[in-house]
Design a protein around this motif. Structure first.
Motif, PDB file in Angstrom:
ATOM      1  N   THR A  53      -1.993 -34.059  23.555  1.00 34.54           N
ATOM      2  CA  THR A  53      -2.995 -34.703  22.698  1.00 34.54           C
ATOM      3  C   THR A  53      -3.102 -36.193  23.018  1.00 34.54           C
ATOM      4  O   THR A  53      -2.115 -36.933  22.967  1.00 34.54           O
ATOM      5  CB  THR A  53      -2.626 -34.525  21.213  1.00 34.54           C
ATOM      6  OG1 THR A  53      -2.508 -33.136  20.925  1.00 34.54           O
ATOM      7  CG2 THR A  53      -3.699 -35.142  20.321  1.00 34.54           C
ATOM      8  N   GLY A  54      -4.315 -36.606  23.377  1.00 40.01           N
ATOM      9  CA  GLY A  54      -4.571 -38.018  23.651  1.00 40.01           C
ATOM     10  C   GLY A  54      -3.930 -38.546  24.918  1.00 40.01           C
ATOM     11  O   GLY A  54      -3.915 -39.761  25.151  1.00 40.01           O
ATOM     12  N   LYS A  55      -3.404 -37.693  25.780  1.00 39.54           N
ATOM     13  CA  LYS A  55      -2.709 -38.121  26.988  1.00 39.54           C
ATOM     14  C   LYS A  55      -3.585 -37.937  28.233  1.00 39.54           C
ATOM     15  O   LYS A  55      -4.434 -37.044  28.292  1.00 39.54           O
ATOM     16  CB  LYS A  55      -1.412 -37.321  27.172  1.00 39.54           C
ATOM     17  CG  LYS A  55      -0.391 -37.500  26.047  1.00 39.54           C
ATOM     18  CD  LYS A  55       0.225 -38.890  26.092  1.00 39.54           C
ATOM     19  CE  LYS A  55       1.362 -38.996  25.092  1.00 39.54           C
ATOM     20  NZ  LYS A  55       2.047 -40.316  25.165  1.00 39.54           N
ATOM     21  N   ASP A  56      -3.364 -38.805  29.210  1.00 39.63           N
ATOM     22  CA  ASP A  56      -4.054 -38.684  30.493  1.00 39.63           C
ATOM     23  C   ASP A  56      -3.072 -38.089  31.499  1.00 39.63           C
ATOM     24  O   ASP A  56      -2.355 -38.808  32.192  1.00 39.63           O
ATOM     25  CB  ASP A  56      -4.549 -40.060  30.960  1.00 39.63           C
ATOM     26  CG  ASP A  56      -5.272 -39.982  32.307  1.00 39.63           C
ATOM     27  OD1 ASP A  56      -5.505 -38.852  32.789  1.00 39.63           O
ATOM     28  OD2 ASP A  56      -5.585 -41.049  32.877  1.00 39.63           O
ATOM     29  N   ASN A  95      -6.263 -31.031  34.970  1.00 40.58           N
ATOM     30  CA  ASN A  95      -5.854 -31.465  33.641  1.00 40.58           C
ATOM     31  C   ASN A  95      -5.174 -30.325  32.899  1.00 40.58           C
ATOM     32  O   ASN A  95      -5.614 -29.166  32.975  1.00 40.58           O
ATOM     33  CB  ASN A  95      -7.059 -31.930  32.820  1.00 40.58           C
ATOM     34  CG  ASN A  95      -7.574 -33.289  33.271  1.00 40.58           C
ATOM     35  OD1 ASN A  95      -6.926 -34.307  33.060  1.00 40.58           O
ATOM     36  ND2 ASN A  95      -8.757 -33.294  33.899  1.00 40.58           N
ATOM     37  N   LEU A  96      -4.113 -30.655  32.155  1.00 39.53           N
ATOM     38  CA  LEU A  96      -3.532 -29.682  31.241  1.00 39.53           C
ATOM     39  C   LEU A  96      -4.461 -29.522  30.044  1.00 39.53           C
ATOM     40  O   LEU A  96      -5.195 -30.457  29.692  1.00 39.53           O
ATOM     41  CB  LEU A  96      -2.154 -30.154  30.770  1.00 39.53           C
ATOM     42  CG  LEU A  96      -1.024 -30.102  31.810  1.00 39.53           C
ATOM     43  CD1 LEU A  96       0.204 -30.846  31.279  1.00 39.53           C
ATOM     44  CD2 LEU A  96      -0.669 -28.668  32.144  1.00 39.53           C
ATOM     45  N   PRO A  97      -4.493 -28.349  29.415  1.00 34.12           N
ATOM     46  CA  PRO A  97      -5.360 -28.156  28.249  1.00 34.12           C
ATOM     47  C   PRO A  97      -5.071 -29.205  27.168  1.00 34.12           C
ATOM     48  O   PRO A  97      -3.913 -29.530  26.885  1.00 34.12           O
ATOM     49  CB  PRO A  97      -5.005 -26.744  27.770  1.00 34.12           C
ATOM     50  CG  PRO A  97      -4.453 -26.068  28.977  1.00 34.12           C
ATOM     51  CD  PRO A  97      -3.745 -27.123  29.759  1.00 34.12           C
ATOM     52  N   ALA A  98      -6.131 -29.746  26.595  1.00 36.48           N
ATOM     53  CA  ALA A  98      -5.980 -30.771  25.558  1.00 36.48           C
ATOM     54  C   ALA A  98      -5.430 -30.160  24.272  1.00 36.48           C
ATOM     55  O   ALA A  98      -5.674 -28.992  23.963  1.00 36.48           O
ATOM     56  CB  ALA A  98      -7.326 -31.446  25.291  1.00 36.48           C
ATOM     57  N   GLY A  99      -4.665 -30.965  23.549  1.00 38.72           N
ATOM     58  CA  GLY A  99      -4.181 -30.545  22.245  1.00 38.72           C
ATOM     59  C   GLY A  99      -3.103 -29.488  22.285  1.00 38.72           C
ATOM     60  O   GLY A  99      -2.893 -28.788  21.294  1.00 38.72           O
ATOM     61  N   ASP A 141      -0.547 -41.205  32.252  1.00 36.23           N
ATOM     62  CA  ASP A 141       0.618 -40.667  31.556  1.00 36.23           C
ATOM     63  C   ASP A 141       1.372 -39.597  32.339  1.00 36.23           C
ATOM     64  O   ASP A 141       2.307 -38.979  31.807  1.00 36.23           O
ATOM     65  CB  ASP A 141       0.174 -40.087  30.204  1.00 36.23           C
ATOM     66  CG  ASP A 141      -0.502 -41.126  29.328  1.00 36.23           C
ATOM     67  OD1 ASP A 141       0.067 -42.220  29.166  1.00 36.23           O
ATOM     68  OD2 ASP A 141      -1.616 -40.836  28.824  1.00 36.23           O
ATOM     69  N   VAL A 142       0.983 -39.368  33.596  1.00 36.65           N
ATOM     70  CA  VAL A 142       1.596 -38.290  34.377  1.00 36.65           C
ATOM     71  C   VAL A 142       3.077 -38.540  34.631  1.00 36.65           C
ATOM     72  O   VAL A 142       3.870 -37.596  34.778  1.00 36.65           O
ATOM     73  CB  VAL A 142       0.833 -38.095  35.707  1.00 36.65           C
ATOM     74  CG1 VAL A 142       1.572 -37.150  36.641  1.00 36.65           C
ATOM     75  CG2 VAL A 142      -0.559 -37.554  35.435  1.00 36.65           C
TER      76      VAL A 142
END
Length: 673
Positions: free
Chosen positions: A444-447, A463-467, A525-526
């Motif tokens: 959540t909220g991460k890049d 991208n990983l799924p959001a949330g 944020d990786v």
């Protein structure tokens, strides 16, 4: 041209028919050489025609080998089953696992079905925004309330804007996403509804969330695009059917499948389950289809005997004509026949089994060269050693090591046993991450976006799924692997992501020196995932020897040295392989097919002989032309000589007539009476 025979026709000159005489003299002069040419031409044309018959007989023989050299002819299967509405067989492959199987269908698989509220027209607006489709399993409550996400399937987002803001636009957008969800519009009598159907199976059900493109989005109410939500917070869609797995018992063992088309339960056998039938057992018997191979063998024996009869009239004594065939003294034709007979009568090279010659299954060679089947021996071989019959006719490869696989062979491969030693096992390229600080990892909220290069192919942004929150490294690795492998740019370059103690490892699915995983770009944020931009470790090509000779390795494939007896073998080497012995036998069918193909090839002996005969005929045409020119010159010379003779005779006749007249007119000379 003035006819030289006119003096004869007018009764003048010598009175000799010089034209006829010249023609007779020319004919006598020409006859000996013409006879030689005609005799040779007839001989060559007969041989050429007979080589055409010989070639046709070879082609017919070769056609009979197609089934005989095919390994599937000897691994064909038949299936017996009762007339059932529960289990419906659809396909059986050669090599299917023989045996008796009992199948009980507790329940068939079903696909989740969701329907929307009513719309007055298919062009009605549905609202703008983004729909996110997640896949997983719902509980069995009515309505359901708890959703467990399938981490092996990535989320899919669909955007609805001014270009597709309608019921039919939403339908087309869902179908165009190619995510396994089928959308249709149904008029149920009260209006138009959107009907969505997921793929069958418990873990393929849908959870749909909405992010409305509105000033004050609600996302979960019964207005705008929110009318299509179906998640743990809001269920605006109606579930018409829940998704579930198929549950079966095979020989008492409980198994589940996501689909009703079952192809991986019994090797080589595909069937459909059509309805729930707990307590009803369907027995299926898969048997060796011996009739297919028996028909191929008997057909070959018949065709071979016909081949012998046809070629005997060409290369031996023809009883119908009472003379020897035109190829009776043709060493090349006889050599081809000898090679064919030797192939049939000799043991199969490289086959060390109990059945390595035709005589072992009752096919014997008679005194006249034809083949006959001893039915007692033949049937016993089929009953006692049917699996070994395949190696008698078709190519067979074997390996003593389960991690050394023989996947192919070539026309130049010589039958035999070959020792394989692996000096370098194949390796895959990989990228190793750093230690991950702690779990859970919440997206959540991460890049967490990143761009990879796998085996030289660049991905899009992953991208990983959001949330989502991942409680441990195993779940995080599974989600990252699904996200990477869902990228279209990497469709041919998949990876495996694993969690090793405290860090992630991204490994290419490919072996070899060009196998490599690199991170070329990472989000802000990786680093929390222990990943950073960098180049991974290259894989390695396999290396080793075959019968002591250095082989060529590429990725996980080892190829014997060019020119060696094993050249043409293709070996797939699995990690952990050290050594082993591989065996290859070609079988009578394939050996004979290659032999006949060589005979009939563009550079083969049949074409060479035909070209030679055609060359001889061409030279005879030249000889005929030369003879005709010489005879024309000879005829012209004779005609000129006889014409000159006629002129002299005519002059003498004129002189005679003059003298006779003079004598008659002299005085005191009596008239002739």
């Amino acid at each position: 041209m003035i006819d030289s025979n006119i003096p004869y026709l007018l009764g003048a000159g010598s009175g000799v028919d010089t034209k006829s005489l010249v023609e007779q003299l020319v004919s006598v002069e020409k006859s000996v050489r013409q006879g030689q040419i005609d005799t040779k031409r007839e001989n060559y044309e007969t041989r050429l025609s007979d080589y055409g018959l010989f070639k046709s007989a070879l082609s017919t023989l070769q056609s009979s080998l197609a089934a005989l050299k095919n390994p599937e002819t000897f691994t064909a299967k038949s299936v017996s089953f009762p007339d059932s509405e529960v289990v419906i067989p659809t396909a059986i492959e050669a090599g299917a696992a023989s045996g008796t199987y009992s199948i009980e269908v507790t329940n068939i698989a079903s696909a989740q079905s969701l329907s929307s509220g009513v719309f007055a027209a298919v062009t009605d607006e549905v609202g703008k925004g983004v729909l996110t489709f997640d896949f997983g399993a719902w509980d069995t409550g009515v309505p359901p309330s708890v959703f467990t996400q399938n981490t092996n399937k990535s989320s899919v987002q669909i955007t609805i804007d001014d270009s597709n803001n309608s019921l039919e636009g939403l339908r087309d957008a869902i179908n165009g996403a190619n995510m396994g969800v089928q959308a249709s519009i149904v008029n149920d009598g009260s209006g138009f509804r959107l009907l969505m159907k997921a793929e069958s199976g418990l873990n393929n059900q849908l959870s749909i969330s909405v992010a409305e493109d509105e000033t004050t989005p609600t996302n979960n109410d019964a207005n705008g695009l929110s009318r299509f939500t179906f998640n743990e917070t809001a269920l605006q869609l109606t579930q018409q059917q829940q998704g579930r797995d198929a549950n079966l018992l095979m020989n008492g063992l409980a198994v589940t499948r996501t689909t009703n088309e079952i192809s991986d339960l019994i090797e080589g056998f595909t069937f459909t389950i059509a309805k729930d039938a707990p307590g009803q057992v369907v027995n299926i018997n898969i048997l060796d289809d011996k009739a297919t191979s028996e028909e191929a063998i008997r057909g070959f024996v018949d065709v071979y005997n016909e081949f012998l009869t046809a070629t005997k009239n060409l290369t031996g004594f023809n009883e119908e004509s009472g003379d020897y065939g035109s190829l009776a003294r043709d060493a090349l034709a006889k050599s081809m026949l000898t090679k064919i007979k030797n192939t049939i009568t000799q043991p199969v090279a490289g086959n060390n089994g109990v059945l390595n010659a035709l005589t072992n299954i009752g096919i014997r060679t008679e005194l006249d060269g034809s083949m006959a089947i001893d039915e007692t021996v033949f049937k016993k071989a089929y009953a006692d050693n049917f699996p070994a019959i395949k190696g008698l006719f078709a190519p067979v490869t074997q390996s003593s090591a389960d991690k050394i696989k023989v996947t192919g062979f070539g026309n130049d491969t010589i039958a035999g046993d070959y020792d394989v030693v692996i000096t370098q096992a194949p390796e895959k390229g990989y990228f190793t991450g750093a230690t991950i600080g702690s779990f859970p990892v919440d997206t959540t909220g991460k890049d967490y976006g990143l761009v990879l290069e796998v085996n030289g192919k660049a991905s899009g942004t992953i991208n990983l799924p959001a949330g989502q929150s991942y409680a441990n490294g195993t779940d995080l690795a599974a989600a990252l692997q699904q996200a990477i492998n869902s990228d279209p740019a990497l469709s041919a370059n998949k990876v495996k992501v694993s969690f090793d103690t405290d860090h992630l490892v991204i490994t290419s699915d490919a072996y070899g020196a060009t196998s490599l995983v690199s991170l070329t770009s990472v989000g802000a944020d990786v680093a929390e995932l222990g990943l950073s931009a960098g180049t991974g470790t290259n894989g390695k090509n396999v290396a080793g020897t075959v019968n002591g000779e250095e082989a060529f390795g590429l990725a996980d494939v080892l190829l014997p040295a060019f020119g060696s007896n094993a050249y043409g073998l293709k070996l797939r080497i699995l990690p952990g392989a050290t050594s082993g012995t591989v065996s290859f036998s070609r079988g009578i069918g394939d050996t004979l097919d290659m032999l006949v193909a060589d005979f009939l090839g563009s550079q083969g002996p049949v074409r060479t002989r035909e070209d030679g005969i055609n060359k001889e005929l061409s030279e005879l045409d030249d000889a005929q032309d030369a003879l005709d020119r010489r005879m024309e010159a000879y005829q012209a010379r004779l005609q000129a000589q006889f014409t000159a003779m006629e002129a002299i005779v005519d002059q003498l006749n004129n002189t005679r007539d003059y003298l006779e007249g003079a004598f008659e007119n002299m005085p005191f000379t009596a008239q002739r009476r």
